[in-house]
Design a protein around this motif. Structure first.
Motif, short mmCIF file in Angstrom:
data_model
loop_
_atom_site.label_atom_id
_atom_site.label_comp_id
_atom_site.label_asym_id
_atom_site.label_seq_id
_atom_site.Cartn_x
_atom_site.Cartn_y
_atom_site.Cartn_z
N GLN A 38 0.93 -1.36 -0.12
CA GLN A 38 -0.02 0.00 -0.04
C GLN A 38 1.00 1.29 -0.07
OE1 GLN A 38 -3.23 -0.68 -0.30
NE2 GLN A 38 -4.19 1.04 0.19
N VAL A 39 1.88 1.25 0.73
CA VAL A 39 2.90 2.32 0.62
C VAL A 39 3.63 2.60 -0.67
CG1 VAL A 39 4.89 3.16 1.74
CG2 VAL A 39 3.47 1.83 3.13
N ARG A 40 3.83 1.64 -1.10
CA ARG A 40 4.49 1.48 -2.59
C ARG A 40 3.68 2.18 -3.65
NH1 ARG A 40 8.66 -1.28 -5.14
NH2 ARG A 40 9.02 -2.53 -3.58
N LYS A 41 2.13 1.85 -3.39
CA LYS A 41 1.30 2.38 -4.28
C LYS A 41 1.24 3.96 -4.14
CE LYS A 41 -3.24 2.51 -3.35
NZ LYS A 41 -4.59 2.27 -2.69
N ILE A 42 1.24 4.36 -2.63
CA ILE A 42 1.16 5.57 -2.57
C ILE A 42 2.39 6.58 -3.12
CG2 ILE A 42 1.45 7.34 -0.59
CD1 ILE A 42 -0.50 5.72 0.95
N PHE A 43 3.48 5.95 -3.34
CA PHE A 43 4.85 6.42 -3.98
C PHE A 43 4.28 6.85 -5.26
CE2 PHE A 43 8.71 6.05 -1.12
CZ PHE A 43 8.20 6.20 0.25
N GLY A 44 3.65 6.08 -6.00
CA GLY A 44 3.31 6.16 -7.33
C GLY A 44 2.29 7.23 -7.65
N TYR A 45 1.84 7.74 -6.52
CA TYR A 45 0.69 8.96 -6.59
C TYR A 45 1.63 10.16 -6.88
CZ TYR A 45 -2.96 6.79 -4.19
OH TYR A 45 -3.84 5.54 -3.79
N TYR A 46 3.01 10.30 -6.43
CA TYR A 46 3.83 11.29 -6.70
C TYR A 46 4.86 11.12 -7.84
CZ TYR A 46 2.33 12.37 -1.90
OH TYR A 46 1.53 12.90 -0.71
N SER A 47 5.23 10.11 -8.22
CA SER A 47 6.23 9.88 -9.02
C SER A 47 5.97 8.80 -10.38
CB SER A 47 7.45 9.47 -8.48
OG SER A 47 8.06 10.64 -7.66
N GLU A 48 6.76 8.98 -11.12
CA GLU A 48 6.58 7.67 -12.25
C GLU A 48 7.10 6.42 -11.48
OE1 GLU A 48 5.19 7.96 -14.95
OE2 GLU A 48 4.72 10.08 -14.93
N GLU A 49 6.65 5.58 -12.11
CA GLU A 49 6.99 3.98 -11.45
C GLU A 49 8.37 3.78 -11.18
OE1 GLU A 49 5.94 -0.92 -12.23
OE2 GLU A 49 5.38 0.53 -13.73
N THR A 50 9.26 3.99 -11.98
CA THR A 50 10.66 3.98 -11.75
C THR A 50 11.17 4.67 -10.56
OG1 THR A 50 10.92 3.55 -14.36
CG2 THR A 50 12.91 4.06 -13.00
N GLU A 51 10.92 6.09 -10.73
CA GLU A 51 11.36 6.84 -9.76
C GLU A 51 10.77 6.36 -8.28
OE1 GLU A 51 13.37 10.10 -7.68
OE2 GLU A 51 13.80 8.90 -9.55
N ALA A 52 9.37 6.28 -8.35
CA ALA A 52 8.59 5.77 -6.97
C ALA A 52 9.33 4.45 -6.32
CB ALA A 52 7.18 5.46 -7.45
#
Length: 337
Positions: A38-52
């Motif tokens: 769930q945390v990894r998913k939230i990182f995807g709200y802010y950055s593209e997948e590679t950067e997230a």
């Protein structure tokens, strides 16, 4: 090294992204039953997948519980700053002991380890539920005194008790900031906390209630925490509220952003009381109960919070709640349709 407790919760997960984006060295506690996806998913709200993914991989996850001292000792190794976000949120009277165990005793454990490890800075995420009250329709601020004679729910009591433990830590030399956020709105957890607003509206929420309280976006909560921790301020607390709104307004505005029918019926006290009677009966058979006499009255209370301290002393600018609700609604729609 920064340690974040409660890293898999709403505030903790968004905080971890903000800290990772600042290239901070990070540790985060995780209970064995928690899910970091769930945390990894939230990182995807802010950055593209590679950067997230790159930022997510900066986090060193430590299996630990705030009521388990041995595991906490491992988590605190080489740590210099702590953001304590872990907490239990419940308004079920049967959870009174758990609330005290997690919120008060757990916070006492964190404070004790901060003292033992000579932590330089501690940020504690409390709640407006732990702030005192004022009368004559005046706004509630950081100077409002807690009145133990008033009716407080178990959650509020546990957060106030946790604050006492944190203040004790300041007497032992731990530089601390406490934030008291209002109802926190933000994306990522649609089946718990304020996330249920959006999932219930999606399923067809018909009713609203007039309670007025403070609301704030999760990004502003995170921004305030980091800004205060990076400032010279110590041993102070700050109300973190963007606006004082009614749940009726929040429900209806969220529904508009989701292109769903607005809840048009107001819950009457007799309707809620009837539900309380059924819940009380069900609790005798082991069912969870969240409605109490006090919580019924609470749905009609109007509490106004003053955010001028953080705005004036730290030039903090809050995001309007209309923007927060719109952004959160858009993410909900994107994820579920």
């Amino acid at each position: 090294m920064i340690l974040v407790t409660g890293g898999t919760g709403l505030v903790g997960s968004h905080l971890l992204y903000a800290l990772a984006a600042k290239n901070e060295k990070l540790k985060a506690t995780i209970r064995p039953s928690s899910d970091i996806s769930q945390v990894r998913k939230i990182f995807g709200y802010y950055s593209e997948e590679t950067e997230a993914n790159k930022l997510f991989d900066r986090i060193k996850w430590i299996k630990a519980d705030i009521n388990d001292i041995p595991s906490l000792n491992i988590a605190f190794k080489d740590v210099t700053e702590v953001y304590h976000c872990a907490a239990l949120v419940s308004f079920d009277p049967s959870d009174e002991k758990r609330l005290r165990k997690v919120n008060i005793e757990g916070t006492a454990n964190i404070v004790n380890l901060c003292i033992a490890n000579k932590i330089s800075r501690l940020c504690y995420v409390s709640s407006i539920a732990a702030v005192g009250s004022k009368h004559n329709n005046s706004k509630i601020d950081e100077t409002s005194k807690w009145n133990p004679e008033e009716n407080h729910n178990d959650y509020a009591i546990s957060k106030y008790g946790a604050e006492i433990e944190v203040w004790r830590g300041t007497q032992e030399g731990i530089d601390t900031v406490i934030i008291n956020p209002g109802v926190i709105i933000g994306p990522g957890f649609w089946n718990s906390g304020s996330g249920k607003i959006f999932s219930k509206i999606d399923k067809g929420l018909n009713y609203h209630f007039p309670k007025i309280t403070g609301f704030v976006g999760v990004k502003d909560v995170v921004k305030s925490m980091i800004q205060l921790m990076e400032s010279e301020v110590k041993n102070e607390q700050f109300i973190v509220v963007s606006e004082n709104l009614s749940f009726e307004k929040v429900f209806k505005e969220s529904a508009r952003y989701m292109n769903k029918p607005e809840p048009s019926k107001q819950l009457k006290k007799w309707m809620i009381a009837l539900g309380w009677i059924f819940q009380k009966t069900g609790s005798l058979l082991g069912a969870k109960r969240q409605l109490t006499r006090d919580s019924i009255h609470g749905l009609y209370e109007k509490s106004y919070f003053d955010n001028s301290k953080i705005k004036t002393e730290h030039r903090f600018k809050f995001t309007p709640m209309s923007h927060v609700l719109e952004e959160t609604a858009k993410i909900y729609i994107k994820e579920n349709y």
